[in-house]
Design a protein around this motif. Sequence first.
Motif, PDB file in Angstrom:
ATOM      1  N   TRP A 249      39.467  47.382  43.342  1.00 19.37           N
ATOM      2  CA  TRP A 249      40.798  47.039  44.580  1.00 19.37           C
ATOM      3  C   TRP A 249      40.008  48.101  45.316  1.00 19.37           C
ATOM      4  CZ3 TRP A 249      45.809  46.586  44.698  1.00 19.37           C
ATOM      5  CH2 TRP A 249      46.549  46.549  46.643  1.00 19.37           C
TER       6      TRP A 249
ATOM      7  N   GLY B 100      35.421  43.176  37.392  1.00 16.19           N
ATOM      8  CA  GLY B 100      36.576  43.333  37.089  1.00 16.19           C
ATOM      9  C   GLY B 100      37.883  44.529  37.794  1.00 16.19           C
ATOM     10  N   ASN B 101      39.346  43.985  38.205  1.00 19.53           N
ATOM     11  CA  ASN B 101      40.677  45.604  38.337  1.00 19.53           C
ATOM     12  C   ASN B 101      40.114  46.284  39.787  1.00 19.53           C
ATOM     13  OD1 ASN B 101      42.258  44.788  36.234  1.00 19.53           O
ATOM     14  ND2 ASN B 101      40.414  45.751  34.844  1.00 19.53           N
TER      15      ASN B 101
ATOM     16  N   GLY C 173      43.539  36.121  37.900  1.00 16.90           N
ATOM     17  CA  GLY C 173      43.756  37.586  38.503  1.00 16.90           C
ATOM     18  C   GLY C 173      42.770  37.631  39.953  1.00 16.90           C
TER      19      GLY C 173
ATOM     20  N   SER D 180      37.490  38.970  37.427  1.00 19.26           N
ATOM     21  CA  SER D 180      38.962  39.230  36.587  1.00 19.26           C
ATOM     22  C   SER D 180      40.105  41.002  36.874  1.00 19.26           C
ATOM     23  CB  SER D 180      39.287  39.033  35.235  1.00 19.26           C
ATOM     24  OG  SER D 180      38.461  40.085  34.469  1.00 19.26           O
ATOM     25  N   GLY D 181      41.041  39.967  37.878  1.00 19.42           N
ATOM     26  CA  GLY D 181      41.753  41.780  38.076  1.00 19.42           C
ATOM     27  C   GLY D 181      41.541  42.303  39.617  1.00 19.42           C
ATOM     28  N   ALA D 182      40.333  41.816  40.094  1.00 17.91           N
ATOM     29  CA  ALA D 182      39.772  42.447  41.191  1.00 17.91           C
ATOM     30  C   ALA D 182      40.344  42.210  42.574  1.00 17.91           C
ATOM     31  CB  ALA D 182      38.391  41.491  42.409  1.00 17.91           C
ATOM     32  N   THR D 183      41.137  42.900  43.570  1.00 14.60           N
ATOM     33  CA  THR D 183      42.258  42.417  44.420  1.00 14.60           C
ATOM     34  C   THR D 183      41.079  42.573  45.978  1.00 14.60           C
ATOM     35  OG1 THR D 183      43.750  43.050  43.495  1.00 14.60           O
ATOM     36  CG2 THR D 183      44.369  43.553  45.805  1.00 14.60           C
TER      37      THR D 183
ATOM     38  N   HIS E  95      34.924  48.705  38.273  1.00 15.05           N
ATOM     39  CA  HIS E  95      36.297  50.365  38.734  1.00 15.05           C
ATOM     40  C   HIS E  95      35.416  50.928  37.269  1.00 15.05           C
ATOM     41  CE1 HIS E  95      39.693  51.447  38.044  1.00 15.05           C
ATOM     42  NE2 HIS E  95      39.943  51.123  36.849  1.00 15.05           N
TER      43      HIS E  95
END
Length: 276
Positions: A244, A241-242, A193, A222-225, A257
């Motif tokens: 931004w 994770g997650n 992700g 996971s999920g990092a942008t 996060h």
Amino acid sequence: MSQDFYQHIFAKQQNLEAVPSNREITAWALKVIHLLYPEQTGQLYASVDELKDEFLRLENELCEIMRATKACSNCDTSKLAKKFFEGLPELFRILNTDIQAIFNGDPAARSEFEVIRTYPGFYAISLYRVAHSLYIDDIPLLPRILTEYAHSKTGIDIHPAAKIDEYFYIDHGTGIVIGESCTIGKHVKLYQGVTLGALSVDKSMANTKRHPTVEDNVVIYSGATILGGETIIGHNSVVGGNVWLTKSLPPNSRVYHTPNHRILKRLSMKLFGEKK
């Protein structure tokens, strides 16, 4: 449907020259990878000469694919095909570092054979590395076909133009996006992700660096942008994770996060078979 519609489609077919299908092009790349890693298929050759002949056959096949797809109008396809195969020892060396990174980094990996045979991360990385080798020689279309095939099989989307150094480790992988102008250093680990994308998708930015730079020894969970061509993740950093991010991190950073959790209702332990 009208007759005019049928005529229109038929006219398109008449103007379209016969070219190899995406499946045929991808099959060629997979055969190259299977020669490098017979662990994937179990196919063995009786002698070195037989193996050498197979490499030569695939070199000729690449030449024919480039001619059929008009990969370049004024280039020597035979020379380009030969250059690609002369570069295979280095590509093989780098892929071996990727295998080592996955094996050393995943407690669930029991052997390098298991990594080669079963890991979607290695599958996507190997097709990316073949595609990138073609891309840097300015061969159009074929690199994108290969990485999009890997994307369809694994859910891992790596643009063939991205620059990824050795010891690259993708864990799980589904949903990873690595953009065209992304640069990734050595010993980088990405979880599922993760997006290394652009802040803007404006067409005017087509020839600019739109995607982040990730330096050596970085882990991104996971999920990092992470977005933007000027965004640099400094070496030895960890992105949780997650997260931004649209701005750079200095080396040795840790960023996480921190959501606020609130218990709405506590379930009775009776639901779990607790005896009074």
